[in-house]
Scaffold this active site. Structure first.
Site, PDB file in Angstrom:
ATOM      1  N   GLY A 178       0.739  -1.261   0.000  1.00 55.45           N
ATOM      2  CA  GLY A 178       0.000   0.000   0.000  1.00 55.45           C
ATOM      3  C   GLY A 178       0.767   1.309   0.000  1.00 55.45           C
ATOM      4  N   GLY A 180       2.801   2.542  -2.337  1.00 54.98           N
ATOM      5  CA  GLY A 180       3.242   2.967  -3.668  1.00 54.98           C
ATOM      6  C   GLY A 180       2.609   4.256  -4.165  1.00 54.98           C
ATOM      7  N   CYS A 183      -0.559   3.450  -6.028  1.00 58.18           N
ATOM      8  CA  CYS A 183      -1.272   2.350  -5.398  1.00 58.18           C
ATOM      9  C   CYS A 183      -2.519   2.888  -4.700  1.00 58.18           C
ATOM     10  CB  CYS A 183      -0.319   1.752  -4.368  1.00 58.18           C
ATOM     11  SG  CYS A 183      -1.118   0.641  -3.253  1.00 58.18           S
TER      12      CYS A 183
END
Ligand code: 5GP
Length: 360
Positions: A178, A180, A183
């Site tokens: 999570g 990124g 993301c």
């Protein structure tokens, strides 16, 4: 239901405290590291920064540029056996991994790539959620077939699963769920773990077993990369920071933006050309449509598609990142990247930098 009240930290929650140092120049800092991998029993030397296996980042052209500076690339999964084979004479097998998913088809594809190219050394088994029993079994299967290859497996964010993947045969565990830049897992699912704490906890678990970890995702600047190493990451993987370069191969989009100024002779408005490149998450609808032709009914997109400024040649970005880390090392008295984590004391902060001239 349970709540853990221990505070967990992200890169932006800390700064690195400077320490007295005998280093007089950044040039003295050694950024290369040498690792011996747990299962593959291979020794590796290089600069432990990796390009992520994402479209526009993990390309063959990126691998060729990064290897000049001893950096590593995880190639995107979509390269065919032929495309990889045709670049093998130029690629340094020490500095790239082929990536694979976990389906039967992925395994067949991996087997034929490895049979065709016996000098390939690194395999990156990459799924969004490394917590399923089936994933662990797949890692064991790849280890059983390839006892001498270096296996990277992920992603996870906790010590228990880091250990499990290592015991299943991974040499290097990829850590990050999570964080990124493209993301949206945390928005779509509510699942995640602050990246700095994930690194600290997973590195401790992996190092105890003689294995290694990659911090994957969440770095926005060279300072974050230095914090990841300071927290104990053996490698740091970058998506967004390596996106937007010529080597990514993405289409460059030119736009003309109004500068709100006028030509003093003609009184015509002046427009400035700005170049962008599209960048997207590998679980975004853009990626699913490109690689699978559809977004399956049962799946939601967990990645976004963005337009980022075109950054030119990746060599300048590499210089910027390595220069930043060398400087971190001189601030804390680390002569080598290996010493950085020993020399790191994080201070908990509520403000990172003075943004008065960058606020919009
Ligand atoms: P960045 O360096 O851009 O912050 O993060 C890169 C990492 O984000 C990748 O290596 C990968 O682990 C993760 N990532 C890439 N695409 C997606 C996506 O579509 N969804 C999610 N959840 N993560 C992604």
């Amino acid at each position: 239901m349970r709540i853990e009240f221990d505070e967990k930290l992200d890169f932006q929650d800390v700064l690195i405290r400077p320490k007295r140092s005998t280093l007089s120049s950044r040039k003295e800092v050694q950024l290369e590291r040498t690792y011996t991998f747990k299962h593959a029993s291979k020794t590796w030397t290089g600069v432990p920064i990796m390009a992520a296996n994402m479209d526009g980042v993990g390309t063959l052209e990126m691998a060729l540029s990064l290897q000049e500076k001893q950096l590593f690339t995880c190639l995107v999964k979509s390269y065919s056996e032929r495309e990889i084979a045709s670049s093998m004479d130029k690629l340094d097998p020490n500095l790239f991994a082929v990536s694979t998913g976990t389906s039967e088809h992925d395994f067949k594809n991996l087997t034929s790539i490895l049979n065709q190219n016996p000098s390939i050394t690194f395999i990156c088994i990459d799924v969004a959620n490394g917590y399923s029993e089936a994933f662990g079994e797949y890692v064991s299967k790849v280890r059983a077939h390839y006892p001498n290859h270096v296996i990277i497996a992920g992603n996870v964010v906790t010590a228990d699963m880091t250990q499990e993947l290592i015991l299943r045969g991974a040499d290097i565990v990829k850590v990050g769920i999570g964080p990124g830049s493209v993301c949206t897992t945390r928005i779509q699912t509510g699942v995640g773990y602050p990246q700095l704490s994930a690194i600290i906890e997973c590195a401790d678990a992996a190092h105890g077993l003689g294995a290694h970890i990659i911090s994957d995702g969440g770095c926005t600047c060279p300072g974050d990369v230095a914090k990841a190493f300071g927290a104990g990451a053996d490698f740091v993987m970058l998506g967004g920071m390596f996106a937007g370069h010529i080597q990514g191969g993405g289409k460059i989009i030119s736009e003309f933006h109004d500068t709100l100024q006028k030509d003093m002779r003609t009184f015509e408005p002046i427009y400035k050309e700005i170049k962008f490149v599209q960048f997207y998450g590998m679980s975004s609808s853009t990626a699913m449509l490109k690689h699978k032709g559809e977004v399956a009914d049962y799946r939601s997109s967990e990645g976004r598609t963005v337009k980022i400024p075109f950054k030119g040649h990746v060599e300048d970005t590499i210089k910027d990142i390595l220069g930043g880390i060398r400087s971190t090392c001189t601030y804390v008295g680390a002569k080598t990247l290996k010493d950085l984590s020993k020399c790191t004391t994080f201070v908990r902060v509520h403000r990172q930098y003075n943004d008065i001239y960058t606020r919009h």
